[in-house]
Design a protein around this motif. Sequence first.
Motif, short mmCIF file in Angstrom:
data_model
loop_
_atom_site.label_atom_id
_atom_site.label_comp_id
_atom_site.label_asym_id
_atom_site.label_seq_id
_atom_site.Cartn_x
_atom_site.Cartn_y
_atom_site.Cartn_z
N ALA A 34 -22.19 -17.98 -11.61
CA ALA A 34 -23.34 -17.78 -10.73
C ALA A 34 -23.44 -18.92 -9.72
CB ALA A 34 -24.61 -17.68 -11.54
N GLN A 35 -24.00 -18.61 -8.55
CA GLN A 35 -24.32 -19.63 -7.57
C GLN A 35 -25.79 -19.97 -7.76
OE1 GLN A 35 -21.96 -20.95 -5.36
NE2 GLN A 35 -23.52 -22.51 -5.02
N VAL A 36 -26.07 -21.17 -8.28
CA VAL A 36 -27.42 -21.51 -8.74
C VAL A 36 -28.03 -22.59 -7.85
CG1 VAL A 36 -28.81 -22.28 -10.69
CG2 VAL A 36 -26.72 -20.96 -11.11
N THR A 37 -29.26 -22.33 -7.41
CA THR A 37 -30.07 -23.32 -6.71
C THR A 37 -31.29 -23.63 -7.57
OG1 THR A 37 -29.40 -22.50 -4.53
CG2 THR A 37 -31.41 -23.83 -4.64
N VAL A 38 -31.46 -24.89 -7.95
CA VAL A 38 -32.66 -25.32 -8.68
C VAL A 38 -33.55 -26.05 -7.69
CG1 VAL A 38 -33.58 -26.59 -10.63
CG2 VAL A 38 -31.30 -25.56 -10.80
N TRP A 39 -34.76 -25.55 -7.52
CA TRP A 39 -35.69 -26.15 -6.54
C TRP A 39 -36.91 -26.68 -7.30
CZ3 TRP A 39 -34.37 -25.92 -1.24
CH2 TRP A 39 -35.23 -26.64 -0.41
N SER A 40 -37.12 -27.99 -7.21
CA SER A 40 -38.27 -28.63 -7.84
C SER A 40 -39.37 -28.86 -6.81
CB SER A 40 -37.86 -29.98 -8.46
OG SER A 40 -36.95 -29.81 -9.52
N LEU A 41 -40.51 -28.20 -7.01
CA LEU A 41 -41.69 -28.43 -6.18
C LEU A 41 -42.54 -29.47 -6.90
CD1 LEU A 41 -42.21 -24.70 -5.31
CD2 LEU A 41 -41.90 -26.53 -3.61
N ILE A 42 -42.40 -30.72 -6.48
CA ILE A 42 -42.90 -31.85 -7.25
C ILE A 42 -44.25 -32.35 -6.73
CG2 ILE A 42 -40.61 -32.60 -7.98
CD1 ILE A 42 -40.68 -34.66 -5.71
N SER A 43 -44.82 -33.26 -7.47
CA SER A 43 -46.10 -33.85 -7.10
C SER A 43 -46.01 -34.54 -5.74
CB SER A 43 -46.52 -34.88 -8.15
OG SER A 43 -47.59 -35.67 -7.68
N PRO A 44 -47.06 -34.44 -4.92
CA PRO A 44 -47.05 -35.14 -3.62
C PRO A 44 -47.13 -36.65 -3.77
CG PRO A 44 -49.18 -34.13 -4.01
CD PRO A 44 -48.28 -33.65 -5.11
N ARG A 45 -47.33 -37.13 -5.00
CA ARG A 45 -47.42 -38.57 -5.22
C ARG A 45 -46.05 -39.24 -5.25
NH1 ARG A 45 -51.30 -36.11 -8.26
NH2 ARG A 45 -53.43 -36.89 -8.05
N ILE A 46 -44.98 -38.47 -5.37
CA ILE A 46 -43.64 -39.05 -5.45
C ILE A 46 -42.78 -38.54 -4.31
CG2 ILE A 46 -43.70 -39.48 -7.92
CD1 ILE A 46 -42.30 -36.90 -8.42
N SER A 47 -41.80 -39.34 -3.93
CA SER A 47 -40.92 -39.00 -2.81
C SER A 47 -39.75 -38.14 -3.29
CB SER A 47 -40.38 -40.27 -2.14
OG SER A 47 -41.43 -41.05 -1.64
N PRO A 48 -39.44 -37.07 -2.58
CA PRO A 48 -38.32 -36.21 -2.98
C PRO A 48 -36.99 -36.97 -2.93
CG PRO A 48 -39.73 -35.08 -1.39
CD PRO A 48 -40.17 -36.52 -1.43
N LEU A 49 -36.14 -36.68 -3.89
CA LEU A 49 -34.80 -37.23 -3.91
C LEU A 49 -33.88 -36.42 -3.02
CD1 LEU A 49 -34.42 -37.78 -7.78
CD2 LEU A 49 -34.94 -39.52 -6.05
#
Length: 379
Positions: A34-49
């Motif tokens: 499978a072609q897998v995309t994992v998307w984390s919608l994280i807290s606005p208190r932390i900066s996205p990696l």
Amino acid sequence: MKVLVLTHHRLINNFNGAVTRIRSLAEQLAHQGAQVTVWSLISPRISPLESQELVPRCSHYESRNQIQWLDGLSSHLGFPAYSLTSSLNAFLPLPSPLKESFDIVISESPFLWQVAKRVRSKVKVLSAHNHEATYHGGFPPRAVALLKRNEERAIHEADLVVCVSEEDKLTFEKVRPGRLIQSLPNGFYNASTGHLNLGASTPNLKKKWGIADNHRIALYLASNSSHNQRGMEALTHLFSHPEIKIRWSLLVVGNIQLSEPLPENIISCGVQTQLFPFFEGSDVALNPVCSGSGSNVKLIECLGNGLSVLTTPFGARGFKQHLKGLHISPLDLFQNRLIDQEKWTRPDPNELASYEWKQLGNQLFELLSASLRGEGPIL
């Protein structure tokens, strides 16, 4: 097969059971092609990696969910986390890549169901790690009402619901009568690089962590969740008992935060990247949880790597009760078991083969494939 996995958890350098399940199954789907995309919608208190490839064909991305600022208001009003966010996610702007089409979209927990249902896909899956109303059983019924309503809506609207334990499966089937809910337990990776030699690293483990030669070693793997914190409080009381103090030391491994003073026979080891020396050198693992998640990754990780587990009945949810090496007792009998029991029945690798993440990933891949073909349940 093009798969999108949505989660509110940060996957990188996060050591809780939910993250282990999400990442392990996503990677196994990729191994299946499978072609897998994992998307984390994280807290606005932390900066996205920065985005990164977890394994070939499995990429991970992060972006902030600004609506999560409302979690502070929820807590102030006495509601569980995500109570307002889970409903208002219907208004969250989708990141541009999520405006594409996917074959499968998986919402890990109902919190992001209002996002998942807006992503174009052929099959929408709710992956439920818990029954939220049970998980938040410490809150008044009115406080849980928003989460309960959002969860029930997700159960009804999903093309496929996958849960962790048989107990949650029965609960969800009552919410959605006439529609079979699929159960897929948690799993483990075998950390051993060779033949299992139980007790071989006990002297080294005792020397490294300053454990008395005449002490036996108990292990507690714990992330920093509320139910693990309650379990830690129970173990602190247990290991303060004089008859336990003269016989046992407890190694606590994980990112659980320990605030109260601990007796000298409880040793905080923090996060460890290599767990096998703990599995190999300990006498037994303890799982004292009496509330919270439907099943515990740490339990099957210990069993799968040859270490017996003493667990509460609640902590054994999601696994076959007759597994060798699985010792089940009420929490108030842990003391007697630790004092009186000399030998612990060891796990049987043949019994546990079906719990390896590779096997569970294969099952999930076949289940998703069947769903795309419009076929019935196959598990």
